[in-house]
Design a protein around this motif. Structure first.
Motif, short mmCIF file in Angstrom:
data_model
loop_
_atom_site.label_atom_id
_atom_site.label_comp_id
_atom_site.label_asym_id
_atom_site.label_seq_id
_atom_site.Cartn_x
_atom_site.Cartn_y
_atom_site.Cartn_z
N THR A 8 53.87 -49.71 2.69
CA THR A 8 54.68 -49.42 1.59
C THR A 8 55.71 -50.44 1.29
O THR A 8 55.90 -51.20 2.41
CB THR A 8 55.38 -47.90 1.99
N GLY B 60 57.65 -45.32 -0.34
CA GLY B 60 57.05 -44.03 -0.05
C GLY B 60 57.36 -42.91 -1.24
O GLY B 60 56.73 -42.02 -1.94
N ASP C 224 53.12 -43.58 -0.48
CA ASP C 224 52.28 -42.61 0.43
C ASP C 224 51.12 -42.09 -0.23
O ASP C 224 50.16 -42.22 0.31
CB ASP C 224 53.14 -41.50 0.88
N PHE D 128 52.69 -44.60 11.06
CA PHE D 128 53.36 -43.97 10.00
C PHE D 128 54.58 -43.63 10.98
O PHE D 128 54.77 -42.57 11.72
CB PHE D 128 53.14 -43.03 9.54
N VAL E 250 54.31 -36.79 2.28
CA VAL E 250 54.10 -37.28 3.74
C VAL E 250 53.17 -36.33 4.14
O VAL E 250 52.20 -36.46 4.94
CB VAL E 250 55.37 -37.14 4.46
N LEU F 10 49.68 -36.96 3.10
CA LEU F 10 49.08 -38.04 3.85
C LEU F 10 48.47 -37.56 5.19
O LEU F 10 47.29 -38.08 5.45
CB LEU F 10 50.11 -39.25 3.68
#
Length: 137
Positions: A34, A55, A60, A77, A91, A94
């Protein structure tokens, strides 16, 4: 291997130190990151990193799309569990995609070190071919 590198703001320094410590391993792989995280890694290591948006601006999700297309092999991450993130749903999505497609995911330095050392010793060979092939949900 295609490796995604992501870090929340308070963890960026840790990820840069981590990549620097394992530079001899990372240099042989294709790196994605990112926005700011990728920039910081490139500046500190001179490695080539394909950068996405930050992000909160969709980075993301861009990495998640590569996971869904079976084009990402590992995600590192470094999350900050003590700070609320405005893009927490991204998040979570992901992390979910990593689980759906059986993509190794490290969310802290300890787990990242195990993955990287495993990769160095050839323990990630099971990923070769089509990651997530047996996980059609």
């Amino acid at each position: 291997m295609n490796i995604a590198l992501i870090a929340h703001d308070d963890k960026k320094d840790d990820l840069v130190r981590f990549v620097t410590a394992y530079l001899d391993i990372f240099k042989d792989h294709t790196l994605f990151a990112t926005g700011t995280t990728g920039k910081r890694i490139m500046e500190a290591t001179q490695l080539s990193v394909q950068r996405f948006q930050s992000g909160p601006l969709g980075g993301d999700q861009e990495i998640g799309a590569l996971i869904a297309k079976k084009e990402m092999d590992m995600v590192i991450f470094f999350r900050d569990p003590l700070t609320a993130q405005p893009h927490e749903p991204d998040v979570t999505a992901l992390v979910r995609l990593c689980d759906v497609y059986s993509i190794p995911l490290a969310t802290n330095m300890g787990t990242a070190e195990v993955l990287i050392r495993g990769m160095k010793y050839g323990l990630m060979e099971w990923l070769e071919g089509n990651p997530g092939e047996n996980n059609e949900s």
